[in-house]
Design a protein around this motif. Structure first.
Motif, PDB file in Angstrom:
ATOM      1  N   LYS A 367      75.094  56.830 -47.119  1.00  0.00           N
ATOM      2  CA  LYS A 367      75.249  58.084 -48.009  1.00  0.00           C
ATOM      3  C   LYS A 367      76.684  58.873 -46.882  1.00  0.00           C
ATOM      4  O   LYS A 367      77.283  58.644 -46.358  1.00  0.00           O
ATOM      5  CB  LYS A 367      73.916  58.889 -47.039  1.00  0.00           C
ATOM      6  CG  LYS A 367      72.622  58.727 -47.569  1.00  0.00           C
ATOM      7  CD  LYS A 367      72.691  59.471 -48.994  1.00  0.00           C
ATOM      8  CE  LYS A 367      71.654  59.339 -49.643  1.00  0.00           C
ATOM      9  NZ  LYS A 367      71.220  59.768 -51.056  1.00  0.00           N
ATOM     10  N   ASP A 384      66.438  62.933 -51.427  1.00  0.00           N
ATOM     11  CA  ASP A 384      66.812  63.132 -52.792  1.00  0.00           C
ATOM     12  C   ASP A 384      65.407  63.455 -53.784  1.00  0.00           C
ATOM     13  O   ASP A 384      64.472  62.486 -53.414  1.00  0.00           O
ATOM     14  CB  ASP A 384      66.582  61.591 -52.983  1.00  0.00           C
ATOM     15  CG  ASP A 384      68.323  61.252 -53.444  1.00  0.00           C
ATOM     16  OD1 ASP A 384      69.147  62.142 -52.699  1.00  0.00           O
ATOM     17  OD2 ASP A 384      69.147  60.000 -53.185  1.00  0.00           O
ATOM     18  N   GLU A 392      66.521  60.734 -59.605  1.00  0.00           N
ATOM     19  CA  GLU A 392      67.408  61.365 -58.958  1.00  0.00           C
ATOM     20  C   GLU A 392      67.583  62.779 -59.660  1.00  0.00           C
ATOM     21  O   GLU A 392      68.622  62.935 -60.847  1.00  0.00           O
ATOM     22  CB  GLU A 392      68.002  60.784 -58.128  1.00  0.00           C
ATOM     23  CG  GLU A 392      69.196  61.686 -57.249  1.00  0.00           C
ATOM     24  CD  GLU A 392      70.521  61.195 -56.573  1.00  0.00           C
ATOM     25  OE1 GLU A 392      71.081  60.404 -56.870  1.00  0.00           O
ATOM     26  OE2 GLU A 392      71.219  62.187 -56.001  1.00  0.00           O
ATOM     27  N   GLY A 395      70.348  65.942 -54.563  1.00  0.00           N
ATOM     28  CA  GLY A 395      70.392  65.481 -53.709  1.00  0.00           C
ATOM     29  C   GLY A 395      70.940  65.941 -52.790  1.00  0.00           C
ATOM     30  O   GLY A 395      71.908  66.970 -52.803  1.00  0.00           O
TER      31      GLY A 395
HETATM   32 MG    MG Z   1      73.156  61.683 -54.654  1.00  0.00          MG
END
Ligand code: MG
Ligand code: 4AD
Length: 469
Positions: A367, A384, A392, A395
């Motif tokens: 990340k 997420d 996804e 985020g």
């Molecule tokens: Mg993302």
């Protein structure tokens, strides 16, 4: 032509109070059928998925005029609005006058009445808004943009315009489009072979932004709650149905929110938008449900009315590993520490939980640098939001608000501190816990329209090797 003010089809069909009145409609011919005495023209003006039927007595008009009215032609018609005797529509117009604004030669006009494939329509993206599917998508796109502004305005957020040209890489993924005025055929380099940027427009390397978040944080730490909503650019070479090189992102950022409140905001926001679409785009959604995705409406109701599952990345990976042990085949391997692929996300959402999932506390290695480190020193306070059919859709994270830890993360990731001094300053002066997230606008639209390729929910898609129109 008689001077009568023009009415939009959406208003005519909504307020049938004008039955018996002479009205004027203008639009594009979707189809024409009939016999030697009478023609029926389906007219659409873009205001609604619904057409209005024009009833044309052949003897009232010249043969050449009627001949020029073909699919795609643009016309203006005046006549009395009457309750229809035919099936399939409640109102029709008995036409007295017609003016043809623009013909559309049936031999060359690419959109004929028969259906076209979505792939073919992408090649004529300049004309596809005239199809039922794309006009529906574009109306929903507008309604969602409006609903986003309404949601934030009603909840006390301020709309912040963050820059599109930037000198920093927010996500640290290095997938940026460079912005330069240097002459590419004549670049000056120093002794080490590095490009000299002194003569470039900004005197340093710059790119199109991958996210407005870093500047958004500056706003949140002054105004309390802000959101951005703007174009975002990523030069990732992903030719997938979910990636665009140019997309729109919505990024709220809120001072004093921690990760739980960030999740609450994301869930409430997504439910609001889903409900807004159901309430305000029902004709278009009904059409798309019928045409492309028979589960669309029930999926929208489900998401609007059910609590999202929340669990940690660690627990999510355990479920996926279990699935593999029980014989489920994924294309990509999964174990603690790997980034989840869309197939993994969709397994959790569509197969295991059958519900949207918010996954939190990812390994810090996969990340971005700005996420707040957990006490375990291994995971970060990331979240997420994973959606059915999409994977996804959001985020986000709680942000690292500790100066030393943030500086350490920036250094660990080899990001030049000289580019980040302004961002670090917010942690030097009046730092505060804060959180935010990014919603991909086109991913939201995939969900709300039931379309399955992201190229079909933006007017003009930008993807690798494709920047037509
Ligand atoms: Mg993302
Ligand atoms: O997860 P991402 O990369 O997060 C950020 O950019 C953060 N700065 C957001 C924040 O915390 N303020 O991107 C956010 C969302 C993704 O979940 C996805 O919906 C969308 O942006 N997205 C894309 N949509 C279309 N095409 C792409 N290439 C996308 N990349 C990300």
């Amino acid at each position: 032509m008689e001077k009568i003010s023009r009415k939009k089809i959406v208003d005519i069909l909504k307020y049938s109070s004008e039955v018996g009145v002479k009205i004027n409609v203008k639009g594009w011919v979707r189809s024409k059928r009939g016999n030697k005495n009478i023609n029926f023209i389906a007219l659409n003006d873009g205001s609604s998925i619904l057409n209005i039927q024009l009833v044309v007595e052949v003897e009232k008009f010249s043969e050449s005029l009627l001949k020029s009215i073909t699919t795609g032609a643009c016309i203006s018609a005046i006549g009395e609005l009457v309750a229809s005797q035919g099936q399939g529509q409640s109102l029709e117009i008995h036409v007295d006058e017609i003016q043809v604004y623009g013909e559309a030669d049936p031999l060359t006009y690419p959109l004929q009445k028969k259906g076209h494939s979505l792939e073919f329509l992408r090649e004529i993206a300049h004309l596809r808004p005239r199809t039922n599917t794309f006009s529906a998508v574009l109306r929903i796109r507008h309604a969602m943009a409006y609903a986003i502004h309404k949601y934030f305005n009603d909840n006390g957020f301020f709309y912040m315009h963050t820059p599109i040209i930037t000198g920093s890489d927010c996500e640290g993924a290095g997938q940026m489009f460079q912005v330069t005025t240097l002459d590419l055929t004549n670049i000056s380099k120093d002794k080490l072979g590095e490009v000299i940027y002194d003569d470039d427009f900004f005197g340093k390397p710059t790119s199109l932004t991958v996210s407005g978040q870093l500047e958004g944080e500056l706003g949140a730490l002054a105004l309390g709650a802000i959101y951005t909503f703007g174009p975002t650019f990523r030069a990732e070479n992903s030719n997938t149905p979910r990636h665009l090189a140019e997309f729109w992102m919505i990024e709220p950022e809120v001072a004093f929110n921690e990760i739980q409140e960030n999740m609450d905001l994301a869930e409430d926001f997504l439910k609001y938008l889903t409900q807004y679409a159901l309430d305000n785009c029902s004709d278009d959604i009904a059409f798309l449900n019928e045409m492309w995705d028979k589960e669309l409406i029930s999926r929208l109701h489900f998401v609007a009315n059910n609590k999202f599952v929340r669990l940690s990345y660690t627990d999510g990976v355990a479920i996926l590993e279990d699935a593999v042990r029980n014989g489920h085949k994924f294309e990509f391997p999964v174990c603690w520490g790997t980034d989840l692929q869309s197939e993994h996300e969709r397994y959790l959402v569509e197969t295991h939980f059958n519900c949207p999932v918010i996954l939190t506390d990812y390994p810090k290695e996969i990340k971005a640098f700005y996420m707040k480190l957990n006490e375990d020193n291994k995971t970060v306070r990331a979240m997420d939001v994973l959606f059915p059919k999409i994977g996804e859709i959001i985020g986000g994270s709680q942000r690292e608000d500790d100066y030393e830890k943030l500086k350490g993360r920036i250094e660990d990731m080899d990001i030049p501190i000289k580019d980040m001094w302004w961002y670090l300053d917010t942690r030097r002066f009046g730092s505060a816990p804060h959180s935010g997230f990014g919603l991909g606008f086109e991913r939201l639209l995939l969900f709300v329209t039931g379309m399955s390729n992201i190229r079909d929910v933006i007017p003009f898609a930008r993807t690798p090797k494709n920047a037509a129109f």
